[in-house]
Each structure stands twice: as structure tokens, then as C-alpha cells.
Design a protein around this motif. Structure first.
Motif, PDB file in Angstrom:
ATOM      1  N   LEU A 214       0.813  -1.206   0.000  1.00 52.72           N
ATOM      2  CA  LEU A 214       0.000   0.000   0.000  1.00 52.72           C
ATOM      3  C   LEU A 214       0.851   1.261   0.000  1.00 52.72           C
ATOM      4  O   LEU A 214       0.507   2.251  -0.648  1.00 52.72           O
ATOM      5  CB  LEU A 214      -0.905  -0.019   1.243  1.00 52.72           C
ATOM      6  N   ILE A 215       1.989   1.218   0.745  1.00 50.04           N
ATOM      7  CA  ILE A 215       2.823   2.422   0.766  1.00 50.04           C
ATOM      8  C   ILE A 215       3.744   2.477  -0.443  1.00 50.04           C
ATOM      9  O   ILE A 215       4.634   3.311  -0.533  1.00 50.04           O
ATOM     10  CB  ILE A 215       3.647   2.550   2.069  1.00 50.04           C
ATOM     11  N   GLY A 216       3.556   1.539  -1.387  1.00 53.54           N
ATOM     12  CA  GLY A 216       4.214   1.656  -2.679  1.00 53.54           C
ATOM     13  C   GLY A 216       5.623   1.109  -2.741  1.00 53.54           C
ATOM     14  O   GLY A 216       6.424   1.532  -3.581  1.00 53.54           O
ATOM     15  N   LEU A 217       5.963   0.147  -1.861  1.00 56.69           N
ATOM     16  CA  LEU A 217       7.295  -0.454  -1.963  1.00 56.69           C
ATOM     17  C   LEU A 217       7.365  -1.364  -3.193  1.00 56.69           C
ATOM     18  O   LEU A 217       6.363  -1.932  -3.618  1.00 56.69           O
ATOM     19  CB  LEU A 217       7.607  -1.262  -0.712  1.00 56.69           C
ATOM     20  N   LYS A 218       8.574  -1.495  -3.731  1.00 56.72           N
ATOM     21  CA  LYS A 218       8.755  -2.361  -4.901  1.00 56.72           C
ATOM     22  C   LYS A 218       8.705  -3.829  -4.479  1.00 56.72           C
ATOM     23  O   LYS A 218       9.104  -4.168  -3.357  1.00 56.72           O
ATOM     24  CB  LYS A 218      10.115  -2.069  -5.528  1.00 56.72           C
ATOM     25  N   PRO A 219       8.210  -4.721  -5.380  1.00 55.20           N
ATOM     26  CA  PRO A 219       8.101  -6.148  -5.042  1.00 55.20           C
ATOM     27  C   PRO A 219       9.419  -6.726  -4.526  1.00 55.20           C
ATOM     28  O   PRO A 219       9.422  -7.521  -3.583  1.00 55.20           O
ATOM     29  CB  PRO A 219       7.718  -6.792  -6.369  1.00 55.20           C
ATOM     30  N   LEU A 220      10.544  -6.349  -5.148  1.00 55.09           N
ATOM     31  CA  LEU A 220      11.832  -6.901  -4.733  1.00 55.09           C
ATOM     32  C   LEU A 220      12.116  -6.600  -3.273  1.00 55.09           C
ATOM     33  O   LEU A 220      12.572  -7.463  -2.518  1.00 55.09           O
ATOM     34  CB  LEU A 220      12.950  -6.301  -5.591  1.00 55.09           C
ATOM     35  N   ILE A 221      11.826  -5.344  -2.860  1.00 61.37           N
ATOM     36  CA  ILE A 221      12.099  -4.948  -1.479  1.00 61.37           C
ATOM     37  C   ILE A 221      11.170  -5.677  -0.530  1.00 61.37           C
ATOM     38  O   ILE A 221      11.581  -6.174   0.518  1.00 61.37           O
ATOM     39  CB  ILE A 221      11.966  -3.415  -1.328  1.00 61.37           C
TER      40      ILE A 221
END
Lengths: 316, 325
Positions: A214-221
């Protein structure tokens, strides 16, 4: 007031070590004498492997110091034995005790490197497979299924044979170590991938992953920083048990003559050398490295079993 | 039911095609087949002629098809090292491996099942504890070490059993058997034990846990209440129900037994397929490696398929989920 806060401070001030000594895992460790013995034995092996160049009485890889006249000396307590070579020598005049120390060094190095390789590969593929799902998941898991139908020793043999076929004859001895690591690593990754994938499937439905998305982190992270630490428990158990398996596989491949070359023998190579001398009465060349291998594997296996039970909440 | 079977067979075919593809890629791209087959003095023109003759210039897909078609007719090409037909070499050595695997499976069941029953019925006796510890050690020891220890004790110290080879063999048609001569049977003992020990411990532990489970069930209590003899309850009722998983596992393990024969055959210089494969790995003799891979792959796929289909026939619950999927 001070009465109530005192115990809290006490907990906080307890160091990491004290907390570890107080934990359930350490409690179950102290419960079993066998597990403690296994831990001590494993520690001895690790330090033997680490410090072999400094504590071994001779350097078996230094061809200049070898004397063929010393060859086939029996152990010190037998007739004709000399105290200089406590466990006797092999046909090249290498001191067996030193060779076992250096040999465990190579065996454990191959074991650790191949398990690390298998774990990194398997965990990454498992994370990708579980997190993204869909087509890529199907492909990875089908490959895993197919590989799982064959025994890992056969796969390691095939990879070893194929990869050394790609190297020219002269380079094969230098590349032997890394070829072994590749072969054993590639034959072990499936278990990690499957375990991690199934944990990821559960974890990715949890709130914290939703929040991270939801807070927009990238999938890798999200995969490596948030999901990965939560699925590592079972992986740790597999790593321990796989270490014993990897040492066995290395020894087997070296025994079969496709592993570590005779110039820098691992435990398996030594057993292979010694087998030819079994009939002429020189039993120590095979039996001592064999015993060293068996004890190492047994100790690591016992530790793995204990860790599996200790980390399994159902058995508490 | 029919849909499940068709899907399962379809899956097996895909697995087989993948195995064939890997074998083919090995065969075709690891080392140049032409280089391996000719001497140094061959001219480039002769090499080219050989390439055309072998069809190495055709499209890869055509070559792959030819490879599969050949494999289906047991034609795996010519060994680089021995210059003989690979199929013939494997065929000559197959009886040795199959007899060894069969004997070790029989050994594992004949010893493993009684030990499992005993440890399951008398959990707390010291003999049970001894068996269990013994099996843990058996699992920890690598196969080749067990073989060497057996050789050291029975061939070197006591000199009662041979340590290498098959002994005398008798030719029955195309099959060379060691089962008909005394020396052939004696030669089988140590290798079979070495190969079967791991399966034996597996079967023992399986039977033990199944027995523990079954002894708790109501129908065993009822059988006892009816006043049946202990023997009838233990063997007629309990053991019978533990045997289904045992037979399944043994069947599934048959493929790994044949693969693990590589190690046992090396220790005992047993002239079987495994030793041939190992020599081919050491000499990078790709046609033999590819053929062995295909053969073992085929074996595994067929065994898995048979076990799955048998399960469907036996267990109605699988039939339902098979339909639902």
C-alpha cells in the motif's frame, strides 16, 4: 512505583547472551547429552578445518616435504609405527592425521559452499515463485518436480560429468572444487524452493505485506526485506541437514573418482586411495578417514535433528 | 477416473520429453561428436563428410526428432571410447544391475519388515532401542563406506565372501545370471546388503510407525475382544494393513536403488550399468551418459505412473479429487 518497574529494567538489561541462555532452544539443548556431545564434536571438526595449516603436524599438500620412504607406515601403536606419524601414512608418505585435517577442511568447504549456493538459488526461486505465482511459478515448480523424481547423487554426477567435459583436460584439476560446488548445489536447491514457496504463499496474505504494498514499496524490497526474514526458520533446519548430505555427496563423488583430485585429497578421495590397500593389510589408510567422515556426518545429523525438533512449536 | 489417467499419462510424456531434450542437448553440444570419433590426421573434408553423414548439419529440431525416434528403438548411437553400439553395451550389463537391485530389495523387505513389526509391537524392549539406534547409524553412513567395511570384515579378515565381481555366471538366452551358481550367489551377498541397507532402515521405520498407528485402532481392539490369538491379531489384522504403504514405498524406491547401484557397483567392481555410466562420466563418453539418463528417466516415470494409477484403483478418495481438478 520503583517496585513495579524494577523487573522490567531487569529484562531489558539482560544481555543478548543471557537471553539466549534462557531461551527454550537452549533449554532443549541442555536436556540432551547426545546433542551436546554432537555440538562439541562438530565444533572440534570446524576448528580442525579452520586451523589445519597451523595445527597439523605435517603439510600433506607440500610435495617437497613428502618422502616415499615414509609410505605405508602403520599407526604409532602398531609394530613398525613411528611416533612422528600418529595415525600412519598413505602410499605417498603423507601423514594421515594431517591429511584428515586438511581433508575435512576441503570436505567442509565444499559442503558449506554448495549448501550456500543451493540455499541462495532455492530461496530466490522460491520467493519469486511464491510471490508472483502464475506462469513463472508453474515453470519453476515443474522443473523442481522433474528434478525431484531423480536421486540427487545421479544429478550431481551428471552435472559434474557434463561441466568437466566443457573444461579442457589440463584445467580439470583446478576447476574440480567449483565444479563439485555447482553440481551439489544444483542438485539440492529444490527443497529450499519448495519450502520457501509454501511459506511465502501464507505470508503474502498477511497484513504487513498488504501494508508494504500500500505504501508503494517495490516487489523486490517486499520480498527480500519483509517476507524473507519471516520464512527463514524452516530453511535453517534444511541447511543443517543438507550440510551433512552435502559432505556425504562430496565424499561419494570423490570416492567415485569424479570429485576432488588425489593431489589435494578430501576424505572421500582418501578412502578411495585406501581401498586398494585394504587387501595388503594397510587398513588404516581407509578406516581412519572413513571413521572421521562417519563421525562428522553423524554429529551434524544429530544437530540437525535436534534443531528441527527445537524449532517445531508443535513438539514443545 | 479416465480423465485423471489421461492427464497423468500426458504429464509422464512431457517429463519424458524434457529428459530426452536434456539428453539430446548433452549428446549434441557437450564436445563435438565428430572430434571425438575421428583421429588427428583426418582432413577437414573428411570431417565435413562425416558431419553430413551423421546429419549434424540438419536443423536442430530434425536432429532431436531423429534422436527420440532412435531412442524409442533402443538406438543410442556409438560409444566414443569403445566404438561399440551403446544399446548393446547397456543390454549386456543390464542383467548384473537388475539382479543386484532385485536381491537388495528382497533383502531389505525380508529383514526390514520383521524388524519393523518387532520394534512396533515391543516399543520399550532393549532390542527395539538397539534396532532404532542401529538404523540411525545406518542412515548416517555413506553407502560406499558400508561396502568397504563389509569387505574389510568379510573378505579381508574372515575371507568367507568374495569382494569383487559376479562370480560364475550362466547364460540363459540373452540373460547372464549369477543366481544359478554357488559362487554367483556368494558374490551377490555383500553387494546386496550394501545396496539394501538404506532401504531396509527405511522400511523398518515405516513399518514401525504404521504398526504403532494401527495397534491403536478400534478394529484391533475388537479383534482382541473377540479373543483371537495374539498371532492372528498381530499378523492377520495389523501387519496386513501396514503393507500397502510399504509396497508403494518399495516400488518407488526401486528406481533409486538402480541409480544408487552406481556406488555399490564401484565398490565391488560389479560389471553392471552403473559402473559403465560412471566410466562414461570419467571419460566424458556422452552417448553412454545420454542413454543411461534416458533409461533411468524412463524407469522413474513408468514406476511413478504405475504407482499413481494403482493408487487411483485402490483408494476411492483420490478418484474424487482427480475428477474435481
Amino acid at each position: 512505583m520503583s517496585d513495579q518497574t524494577a523487573p522490567q529494567i531487569d529484562i531489558v538489561e539482560k544481555g543478548m547472551l543471557a537471553r539466549a541462555l534462557d531461551s527454550d532452544i537452549f533449554f532443549s539443548f541442555r536436556q540432551s547429552k547426545i546433542v551436546m556431545a554432537a555440538a562439541v564434536v562438530t565444533l572440534i571438526y570446524f576448528s580442525m578445518a579452520l586451523f589445519a595449516p597451523w595445527i597439523a603436524p605435517h603439510n600433506p599438500f607440500d610435495l617437497a616435504s613428502l618422502d616415499l620412504m615414509d609410505g605405508l607406515t602403520p599407526p604409532a601403536w602398531e609394530e613398525d609405527g613411528v611416533p612422528q606419524f600418529l595415525l600412519g601414512t598413505d602410499d605417498q608418505g603423507r601423514d594421515l592425521l594431517s591429511t584428515i585435517m586438511y581433508g575435512s577442511r576441503i570436505s567442509l568447504a565444499v559442503g558449506f559452499a554448495s549448501v550456500a549456493f543451493a540455499a541462495i538459488l532455492g530461496i530466490t526461486l522460491g520467493l519469486i515463485s511464491g510471490y508472483f505465482g502464475g506462469f513463472i511459478d508453474t515453470v519453476i515448480m515443474r522443473i523442481a518436480d522433474i528434478q525431484l523424481t531423480f536421486p540427487s547423487i545421479l544429478i550431481a554426477l551428471l552435472i559434474d560429468g557434463t561441466v568437466s567435459g566443457l573444461f579442457p583436460e589440463s584445467r580439470r584439476e583446478d576447476s574440480a572444487f567449483w565444479v563439485l560446488v555447482l553440481a551439489i548445489g544444483l542438485s539440492f536447491w529444490v527443497q529450499y524452493a519448495r519450502t520457501v514457496r509454501s511459506s511465502v504463499l501464507v505470508e503474502k496474505e498477511r497484513e504487513y505485506v498488504q501494508a508494504a504494498k500500500l505504501i508503494g514499496l517495490k516487489p523486490l524490497i517486499i520480498m527480500f526485506r519483509h517476507v524473507l526474514p519471516n520464512v527463514l526458520g524452516p530453511v535453517l533446519v534444511i541447511i543443517t541437514i543438507n550440510l551433512a548430505l552435502a559432505v556425504i555427496t562430496e565424499a561419494t563423488l570423490s570416492f567415485l573418482g569424479v570429485g576432488i583430485p588425489v593431489t589435494q585429497p578430501s576424505l572421500g578421495t582418501m578412502i578411495r586411495i585406501g581401498q586398494d590397500f585394504l587387501f595388503s593389510g594397510e587398513w588404516w589408510i581407509t578406516i581412519f578417514p572413513g571413521a572421521a567422515l562417519a563421525i562428522l556426518v553423524l554429529a551434524v545429523n544429530l544437530l540437525g535433528d535436534w534443531l528441527r525438533d527445537a524449532l517445531n512449536p508443535k513438539l514443545r | 477416473m479416465l480423465a485423471f489417467m489421461i492427464r497423468r499419462i500426458f504429464q509422464s510424456i512431457i517429463v519424458m520429453i524434457v529428459v530426452a531434450l536434456i539428453s539430446f542437448l548433452l549428446f549434441r553440444f557437450v564436445g563435438d561428436p565428430v572430434n571425438q570419433m575421428v583421429g588427428i590426421e583426418t582432413t577437414p573434408e573428411q570431417r565435413e563428410a562425416l558431419r553430413v553423414q551423421l546429419g549434424l548439419n540438419d536443423p536442430v529440431l530434425t536432429q532431436f526428432w531423429r534422436f527420440i525416434w532412435g531412442a524409442a528403438q533402443f538406438d543410442f548411437g556409438i560409444s566414443y571410447q569403445f566404438k561399440q553400439s551403446v544399446a548393446e553395451m547397456i543390454g549386456k550389463r543390464a542383467p548384473a544391475t537388475l539382479e543386484l537391485s532385485l536381491m537388495s530389495a528382497i533383502f531389505a523387505m525380508l529383514v526390514g519388515i520383521p524388524m519393523g513389526v518387532y520394534t512396533g509391537l515391543k516399543r520399550d524392549s532393549w532390542l527395539s532401542k538397539f534396532f532404532l539406534t542401529f538404523s540411525l547409524v545406518g542412515i548416517s553412513l555413506p553407502t560406499f563406506l558400508i561396502g568397504i567395511l563389509l569387505i574389510y570384515v568379510f573378505a579381508v579378515q574372515f575371507q568367507v565372501l568374495p569382494s569383487f565381481g559376479r562370480g560364475e555366471v550362466v547364460q540363459v538366452g540373452f540373460w547372464s545370471t549369477g543366481l544359478l551358481t554357488a559362487s554367483g550367489l556368494k558374490a551377490l551377498i555383500l553387494p546386496s546388503i550394501t545396496l539394501g541397507l538404506f532401504q531396509m532402515t527405511l522400511i523398518m521405520r515405516l513399518v514401525r510407525s504404521e504398526m504403532l498407528e494401527v495397534m491403536r485402532t478400534d478394529y484391533i481392539k475388537f479383534a482382541r475382544a473377540r479373543g483371537l490369538s495374539r498371532k492372528a491379531v498381530n499378523f492377520g489384522h495389523a501387519l496386513k494393513n501396514t503393507l500397502v504403504p510399504v509396497i508403494t514405498i518399495t516400488g518407488l524406491q526401486l528406481g533409486s536403488v538402480i541409480a544408487f547401484a552406481i556406488i555399490t557397483e564401484t565398490v565391488f567392481s560389479w560389471p553392471g550399468m552403473g559402473l559403465l555410466f560412471l566410466q562414461s562420466v570419467q571419460n566424458v563418453d556422452i552417448p553412454i551418459m545420454a542413454a543411461y539418463l534416458m533409461l533411468i528417466g524412463f524407469l522413474f516415470v513408468v514406476i511413478n505412473l504405475i504407482v499413481d494409477l494403482l493408487y487411483v484403483a485402490v483408494d476411492p478418495r483420490i478418484r474424487v479429487t482427480g475428477l474435481a481438478q
